[in-house]
Design an enzyme around this catalytic site. Structure first.
Site, PDB file in Angstrom:
ATOM      1  CE  LYS A 109      -2.919   2.396   4.790  1.00  0.00           C
ATOM      2  NZ  LYS A 109      -2.724   1.497   3.631  1.00  0.00           N
ATOM      3  CB  SER A 131      -0.954   0.021   1.198  1.00  0.00           C
ATOM      4  OG  SER A 131      -0.241   0.196   2.409  1.00  0.00           O
TER       5      SER A 131
END
Length: 207
Positions: A108, A64
């Site tokens: 993230k 990710s």
């Protein structure tokens, strides 16, 4: 009997001061070594607890954050980075995803701050009407969306926009879910180094 060196009389089998010194010395040396060892272990334990309280070590799971971070890498995050300041746009953070009970933290990038209007359209991310230049992403996003970031919340995306479980799928991130700021890669050895965060000059010039 007479001690030939001192001329003093002593009885056979009696223990002289000269006979006692090696035993006393060995006993003192052992106690000193034991004390030093215990002090070293105590100091190591204190340092371990302090370091673990202030920082955390985490593994990157999945793709990710490609191309910035790779699956299987290990990083260090500062748990105190946001004690005196708030997260900044472009920071790479370790977080506990909301409404998830897997127990595995996510990694993230912060895109939207409290008060921001964030839009994803035309394969670009727009913050307060300004399109972001994002050289760290793997590909343009193939989805659309818009979010108004509330107080004490943040919008976070993975750098691999089209293969990331992030705010575009589960919504805004509460501030208390941010574990820390990722700042150093330590494994594998060839990846050793600081984790690059990113500033957005296009937004700064518009302020």
């Amino acid at each position: 009997m007479i001690n030939e060196q001192t001329g003093e009389a002593f009885e056979p089998g009696a223990v002289t001061e000269d006979d006692q010194e090696p035993s006393i010395s060995r006993s003192f040396g052992f106690r000193s070594w034991l004390q030093d060892t215990l002090e070293t272990l105590l100091l190591a334990a204190i340092l371990f607890l302090v370091i673990n309280m202030l920082t955390g070590r985490y593994q990157v799971h999945g793709q990710s954050m490609e191309p910035s971070l790779h699956d299987g890498q290990y990083l260090i995050a500062s748990k105190v980075a946001y004690w005196l300041q708030t997260p900044e746009r472009g920071d790479v953070v370790v977080l506990d995803p909301p409404n998830r009970d897997s127990g595995i933290p996510y990694i993230k990038r912060v895109i939207g701050l409290p008060g921001d209007l964030v839009e994803v359209r035309d394969q670009r991310v727009w913050v307060n009407g300004i399109a972001l230049n994002e050289p760290y992403t793997s590909a343009p996003p193939n989805y659309d969306g818009n979010w108004v970031v509330a107080t004490a919340e943040y919008l976070v995306f993975g750098d691999n926009r089209n293969n990331s479980s992030d705010s575009h799928s589960w919504g805004l991130l509460p501030e208390e879910n941010i574990v820390g700021k990722a700042f150093f890669l330590y494994w594998p050895p060839e990846s050793w180094g600081k984790i690059p965060h990113y500033a957005f000059p296009e937004l700064e010039s518009a302020q």
